[in-house]
Design a protein around this motif. Sequence first.
Motif, PDB file in Angstrom:
ATOM      1  N   PRO A 181     -13.889  91.594  63.147  1.00  0.00           N
ATOM      2  CA  PRO A 181     -14.122  92.725  64.064  1.00  0.00           C
ATOM      3  C   PRO A 181     -14.964  92.337  65.281  1.00  0.00           C
ATOM      4  O   PRO A 181     -14.662  92.751  66.410  1.00  0.00           O
ATOM      5  CB  PRO A 181     -14.838  93.746  63.178  1.00  0.00           C
ATOM      6  N   GLN A 182     -16.016  91.562  65.079  1.00  0.00           N
ATOM      7  CA  GLN A 182     -16.840  91.144  66.203  1.00  0.00           C
ATOM      8  C   GLN A 182     -16.081  90.176  67.107  1.00  0.00           C
ATOM      9  O   GLN A 182     -16.228  90.198  68.335  1.00  0.00           O
ATOM     10  CB  GLN A 182     -18.130  90.485  65.695  1.00  0.00           C
ATOM     11  N   LEU A 183     -15.228  89.349  66.498  1.00  0.00           N
ATOM     12  CA  LEU A 183     -14.384  88.450  67.269  1.00  0.00           C
ATOM     13  C   LEU A 183     -13.454  89.249  68.178  1.00  0.00           C
ATOM     14  O   LEU A 183     -13.277  88.932  69.361  1.00  0.00           O
ATOM     15  CB  LEU A 183     -13.582  87.572  66.308  1.00  0.00           C
ATOM     16  N   ARG A 184     -12.878  90.296  67.635  1.00  0.00           N
ATOM     17  CA  ARG A 184     -12.009  91.182  68.421  1.00  0.00           C
ATOM     18  C   ARG A 184     -12.781  91.830  69.569  1.00  0.00           C
ATOM     19  O   ARG A 184     -12.298  91.929  70.698  1.00  0.00           O
ATOM     20  CB  ARG A 184     -11.430  92.285  67.536  1.00  0.00           C
ATOM     21  N   HIS A 185     -13.989  92.251  69.267  1.00  0.00           N
ATOM     22  CA  HIS A 185     -14.804  92.920  70.277  1.00  0.00           C
ATOM     23  C   HIS A 185     -15.080  91.982  71.452  1.00  0.00           C
ATOM     24  O   HIS A 185     -14.996  92.398  72.624  1.00  0.00           O
ATOM     25  CB  HIS A 185     -16.116  93.400  69.665  1.00  0.00           C
ATOM     26  N   VAL A 242     -13.274  89.435  72.449  1.00  0.00           N
ATOM     27  CA  VAL A 242     -12.034  89.203  73.198  1.00  0.00           C
ATOM     28  C   VAL A 242     -11.704  90.404  74.079  1.00  0.00           C
ATOM     29  O   VAL A 242     -11.232  90.248  75.212  1.00  0.00           O
ATOM     30  CB  VAL A 242     -10.872  88.888  72.236  1.00  0.00           C
ATOM     31  N   THR A 243     -11.956  91.618  73.582  1.00  0.00           N
ATOM     32  CA  THR A 243     -11.666  92.815  74.392  1.00  0.00           C
ATOM     33  C   THR A 243     -12.581  92.900  75.606  1.00  0.00           C
ATOM     34  O   THR A 243     -12.251  93.571  76.593  1.00  0.00           O
ATOM     35  CB  THR A 243     -11.809  94.100  73.546  1.00  0.00           C
ATOM     36  N   GLU A 244     -13.732  92.240  75.550  1.00  0.00           N
ATOM     37  CA  GLU A 244     -14.631  92.213  76.691  1.00  0.00           C
ATOM     38  C   GLU A 244     -14.077  91.325  77.813  1.00  0.00           C
ATOM     39  O   GLU A 244     -14.516  91.414  78.952  1.00  0.00           O
ATOM     40  CB  GLU A 244     -16.013  91.686  76.267  1.00  0.00           C
ATOM     41  N   LEU A 245     -13.128  90.466  77.467  1.00  0.00           N
ATOM     42  CA  LEU A 245     -12.493  89.606  78.465  1.00  0.00           C
ATOM     43  C   LEU A 245     -11.296  90.336  79.066  1.00  0.00           C
ATOM     44  O   LEU A 245     -11.040  91.496  78.800  1.00  0.00           O
ATOM     45  CB  LEU A 245     -12.052  88.296  77.800  1.00  0.00           C
ATOM     46  N   ASP A 246     -10.523  89.635  79.871  1.00  0.00           N
ATOM     47  CA  ASP A 246      -9.316  90.199  80.460  1.00  0.00           C
ATOM     48  C   ASP A 246      -8.274  90.359  79.359  1.00  0.00           C
ATOM     49  O   ASP A 246      -7.643  89.395  78.933  1.00  0.00           O
ATOM     50  CB  ASP A 246      -8.796  89.260  81.547  1.00  0.00           C
ATOM     51  N   THR A 247      -8.078  91.577  78.884  1.00  0.00           N
ATOM     52  CA  THR A 247      -7.192  91.794  77.740  1.00  0.00           C
ATOM     53  C   THR A 247      -5.734  91.507  78.073  1.00  0.00           C
ATOM     54  O   THR A 247      -4.930  91.280  77.174  1.00  0.00           O
ATOM     55  CB  THR A 247      -7.312  93.230  77.223  1.00  0.00           C
ATOM     56  N   GLY A 248      -5.370  91.518  79.333  1.00  0.00           N
ATOM     57  CA  GLY A 248      -3.985  91.227  79.696  1.00  0.00           C
ATOM     58  C   GLY A 248      -3.555  89.848  79.249  1.00  0.00           C
ATOM     59  O   GLY A 248      -2.431  89.659  78.783  1.00  0.00           O
ATOM     60  N   ALA A 249      -4.433  88.867  79.370  1.00  0.00           N
ATOM     61  CA  ALA A 249      -4.097  87.503  78.982  1.00  0.00           C
ATOM     62  C   ALA A 249      -4.163  87.299  77.476  1.00  0.00           C
ATOM     63  O   ALA A 249      -3.546  86.374  76.941  1.00  0.00           O
ATOM     64  CB  ALA A 249      -5.039  86.513  79.672  1.00  0.00           C
ATOM     65  N   PHE A 250      -4.901  88.153  76.793  1.00  0.00           N
ATOM     66  CA  PHE A 250      -5.110  87.967  75.346  1.00  0.00           C
ATOM     67  C   PHE A 250      -4.426  89.052  74.517  1.00  0.00           C
ATOM     68  O   PHE A 250      -4.759  89.236  73.342  1.00  0.00           O
ATOM     69  CB  PHE A 250      -6.607  87.947  75.029  1.00  0.00           C
ATOM     70  N   VAL A 296      -7.707  79.826  79.367  1.00  0.00           N
ATOM     71  CA  VAL A 296      -8.796  78.857  79.489  1.00  0.00           C
ATOM     72  C   VAL A 296      -9.685  79.222  80.680  1.00  0.00           C
ATOM     73  O   VAL A 296     -10.923  79.162  80.593  1.00  0.00           O
ATOM     74  CB  VAL A 296      -8.232  77.430  79.656  1.00  0.00           C
ATOM     75  N   THR A 297      -9.075  79.637  81.779  1.00  0.00           N
ATOM     76  CA  THR A 297      -9.835  80.010  82.975  1.00  0.00           C
ATOM     77  C   THR A 297     -10.768  81.185  82.680  1.00  0.00           C
ATOM     78  O   THR A 297     -11.942  81.173  83.068  1.00  0.00           O
ATOM     79  CB  THR A 297      -8.875  80.387  84.120  1.00  0.00           C
ATOM     80  N   ILE A 298     -10.247  82.192  81.988  1.00  0.00           N
ATOM     81  CA  ILE A 298     -11.060  83.368  81.669  1.00  0.00           C
ATOM     82  C   ILE A 298     -12.233  82.981  80.777  1.00  0.00           C
ATOM     83  O   ILE A 298     -13.380  83.405  81.007  1.00  0.00           O
ATOM     84  CB  ILE A 298     -10.187  84.442  80.992  1.00  0.00           C
ATOM     85  N   LEU A 299     -11.978  82.149  79.771  1.00  0.00           N
ATOM     86  CA  LEU A 299     -13.060  81.718  78.883  1.00  0.00           C
ATOM     87  C   LEU A 299     -14.058  80.834  79.625  1.00  0.00           C
ATOM     88  O   LEU A 299     -15.263  80.881  79.354  1.00  0.00           O
ATOM     89  CB  LEU A 299     -12.476  80.954  77.689  1.00  0.00           C
ATOM     90  N   ALA A 356     -20.562  83.780  72.519  1.00  0.00           N
ATOM     91  CA  ALA A 356     -20.480  84.730  71.402  1.00  0.00           C
ATOM     92  C   ALA A 356     -19.266  84.430  70.533  1.00  0.00           C
ATOM     93  O   ALA A 356     -19.320  84.520  69.298  1.00  0.00           O
ATOM     94  CB  ALA A 356     -20.404  86.162  71.944  1.00  0.00           C
ATOM     95  N   LEU A 357     -18.182  84.062  71.175  1.00  0.00           N
ATOM     96  CA  LEU A 357     -16.963  83.710  70.451  1.00  0.00           C
ATOM     97  C   LEU A 357     -17.202  82.489  69.555  1.00  0.00           C
ATOM     98  O   LEU A 357     -16.813  82.476  68.371  1.00  0.00           O
ATOM     99  CB  LEU A 357     -15.855  83.403  71.468  1.00  0.00           C
ATOM    100  N   GLN A 358     -17.860  81.476  70.085  1.00  0.00           N
ATOM    101  CA  GLN A 358     -18.141  80.269  69.323  1.00  0.00           C
ATOM    102  C   GLN A 358     -19.044  80.578  68.130  1.00  0.00           C
ATOM    103  O   GLN A 358     -18.849  80.043  67.035  1.00  0.00           O
ATOM    104  CB  GLN A 358     -18.795  79.226  70.228  1.00  0.00           C
ATOM    105  N   GLU A 359     -20.004  81.471  68.323  1.00  0.00           N
ATOM    106  CA  GLU A 359     -20.912  81.842  67.237  1.00  0.00           C
ATOM    107  C   GLU A 359     -20.153  82.503  66.094  1.00  0.00           C
ATOM    108  O   GLU A 359     -20.384  82.200  64.916  1.00  0.00           O
ATOM    109  CB  GLU A 359     -21.991  82.789  67.770  1.00  0.00           C
ATOM    110  N   GLU A 360     -19.224  83.395  66.424  1.00  0.00           N
ATOM    111  CA  GLU A 360     -18.441  84.058  65.381  1.00  0.00           C
ATOM    112  C   GLU A 360     -17.515  83.071  64.681  1.00  0.00           C
ATOM    113  O   GLU A 360     -17.323  83.133  63.468  1.00  0.00           O
ATOM    114  CB  GLU A 360     -17.621  85.212  65.980  1.00  0.00           C
TER     115      GLU A 360
END
Length: 867
Positions: A365-369, A371-379, A314-317, A326-330
Amino acid sequence: MAKKTTPMMEQYLAIKKQYPDAFLFYRLGDFYEMFYDDAVKGAQLLELTLTARNKQSKEKVPMCGVPHHAVQNYIDILVDQGYKVAICEQMEDPKLAKGMVKREVVQLITPGTLVDQTETNAKDNNYLTALHESQEAFGLAYVDLSTGELQVTHLSDLSAVVNELISLQTKEVVLDESVTAATKKQLKKLHVLQSSQLQVSDHAEVGFAIQGLTDQNELAAVKHLVSYLIVTQKRALTHLKRAVSYTPTAFLKLDHSAVTNLDLVKNSRTGKKAGTLLWLLDKTKTAMGGRVLHQWIRRPLLDAAAIRDRQERVTILLENFMERSALQEELTHVYDLERLVGRVALGNVNGRDLVQLRTSLEHIPQLRHVVTELDTGAFTTLLKDLDPVSDVTDLIHRAIVDDPPVTITDGGLIRPGYSKQLDEYTEAMTNGKQWIADLEQQEREATGINKLKIGFNRVFGYYIEVSRAHLDKVPQDRYHRKQTLVNAERFITPELKEKEQLILGAEDHDVALEHQLFMEIREQIKRAIPRLQRLAAAVAQLDVLQSFATVSEEGQFVRPTFDTQHQEMVIEQGWHPVIAKVIGTEEYVPNDVQLTRDAQILLITGPNMSGKSTYMRQVALTVIMAQMGCYVPAKKAQLPLFDQIFTRIGAADDLIAGNSTFMVEMQEANAALSNATANSLLLFDELGRGTATYDGMALAQAIIEYVHEHVHAKTLFSTHYHELTQLTAQLPHLKNVHVGAVERDGKLIFLHKVAPGPADKSYGIHVAKLAGMPAPLIKRANVILQQLEATADSKPADPVAATDEQLSLFVPETPPAPRPQKDPVTAPIVDELRQLNLMGMTPLDAMNLLYKWQQQLQGGGVDDKNS
């Protein structure tokens, strides 16, 4: 019923005998018919016209029906009212059948197995529950047939079962032979449909569902539950997941009273979602995200590490606005993957459903992209399950047209180029129809009849039609007469008949092949169901997390910390998030809360409407939000990890069960005192108000003392019994706080601010004035209050009278001093006064009695005849 029946009615009665507790929808051509009692009751419930079969007979058969294309609406109405509906279909083409058309029930639809959801309840689960009973425990399993979710637990007593059923909002419970009559009687009070499943099926779905289960009660519950699904649905259940065993104590326990009193998912006043915690937190973009949010509210976590994992996401988002947007749009383009997969498995899917599935997968695929732009360790774990399932996307893209029809039996589904054979049929139809158009033009030119036309109907096929006004222009022997109409003649030629057979044959083959291809496509997608379900779960979690981040940002919430060592609560400037959203955060007065080792119980006093209940509720909501992994409404929050929350808030009776308001109050208080631990949170609002004043105060004091000495739970106790504030002298872990109010120019102003110490008074008459009570009534109430306060402050000279008239509320631990011996002269008068029905006396009777007592005190005596 008629003594002599037709073969069709014999077939109906034989099938109805197998489903005596269900409405039988019996397929006759384009209608589903009901007969006998089903027809009478169905016509009433569905507002249909009741007619009769064999109208000329003395023994008419009541009958009503609904068109097949609109049947789902009628099924929904009956099932919503708690009834079952058995769908009886024609299993062969009536044109090809020899004798009676074969019919059989293809599905039994019940309140717990309804899978077709509307937009209004898309975010709700529909749980079917099963119960198994043994001497040691109960096994309770539940399933959402539309999504395949299957969970099971074992519970120690019936009250826990009832609580779980209410929490799940189940509409139907399946019982096996182990369930006793006493249990069934208790369950009947819940107004839940009880169904029986006595046998266990040997289907593979049962074996798959019970993998990993060891508890015998859980095994029995799941076996009977899945067997019931097999019996009622009569189709493959390939989307059914393995049963997940859970323990209610692994989550923050919220009984149904707490869920109701705190307005977590349903407003206790309106019954709607608005004004609830669910309403506040629901910024989800998908239906499956909304369902997961509901589940998280119902079951907050107890594991501090798991809570922190959610908090970190939640903190990262929260800190990455652009990525979150962008996540909400997808997510807005992702349909209900869980229920689409369920429709594939159950065979209810159509072409439009598959297009929705393809559209959803194209955005993964765009949703994955993002998420990878965020801190991938948490996700990391979420990313692993965000599988685009590209093979399914490609299949649907190649096979299904972009705008398919609703039905799958009339053609128009399959994209050109997917099947060579289908393309040949399509070409034959296209060329044939072009040949018909060319023939029409040729015949017009050859006959000189410009209005000559070639038409088609399903009875006569293709025909040449000429109006009567132009019949004399038709060359002799050119056509063969086919049909005579009032204003025209219809003809046919051998060439037209031959081409008709070619076209219609191609159409029939085309539709049949399209349906076959669609079934093959559906079977291919079925093989990807486990991957699609994992994807749906990951998308749903991601949706809830972004919802938490959005709500936390909008509400300016703070990330809480947890004190697992000392279990102390320190909230700075906290507020009730739902009320603040309604009235505006700037209008809400925030308050601090401190529940420490030295102050485990807060005794809250203050006037009505000042905010005591709101203060208590906001603490509970803060705890629930924190243990869900969300930020909380405060400037700073350090919280314990609570194991349970118990509430006694509001005034509600249970007249159906024969319980008064006070009985419900005592039952809820007893549940808290019996089950709470030192790590629980108790909210007691105005305990004891449902009985006489001294009874209520005595109970309230005893409860506070019991919590303090035996339970040791963190407790918020609001009361109007100001005498209880003296308990701080006896109970070291009790602290007085009050909600402030001031009087200005005779008007009461609520400060809504919680401060240390007890309140000076209750201001009840002021609140009555605010409510609009008549001015004379308010004036009279003030006079009575002054008289009562003066009486309470006065001290009788006689020690005996003092003992009799002023009861001591706070009973000391040491035995009381011996009572003074009663005066032989005054004692009889006091006894008579106690038993006197003053309101039933006339003024003259009262005067005579007073005169009698005066004479007795003066030693003169009276004549009883004149008294």
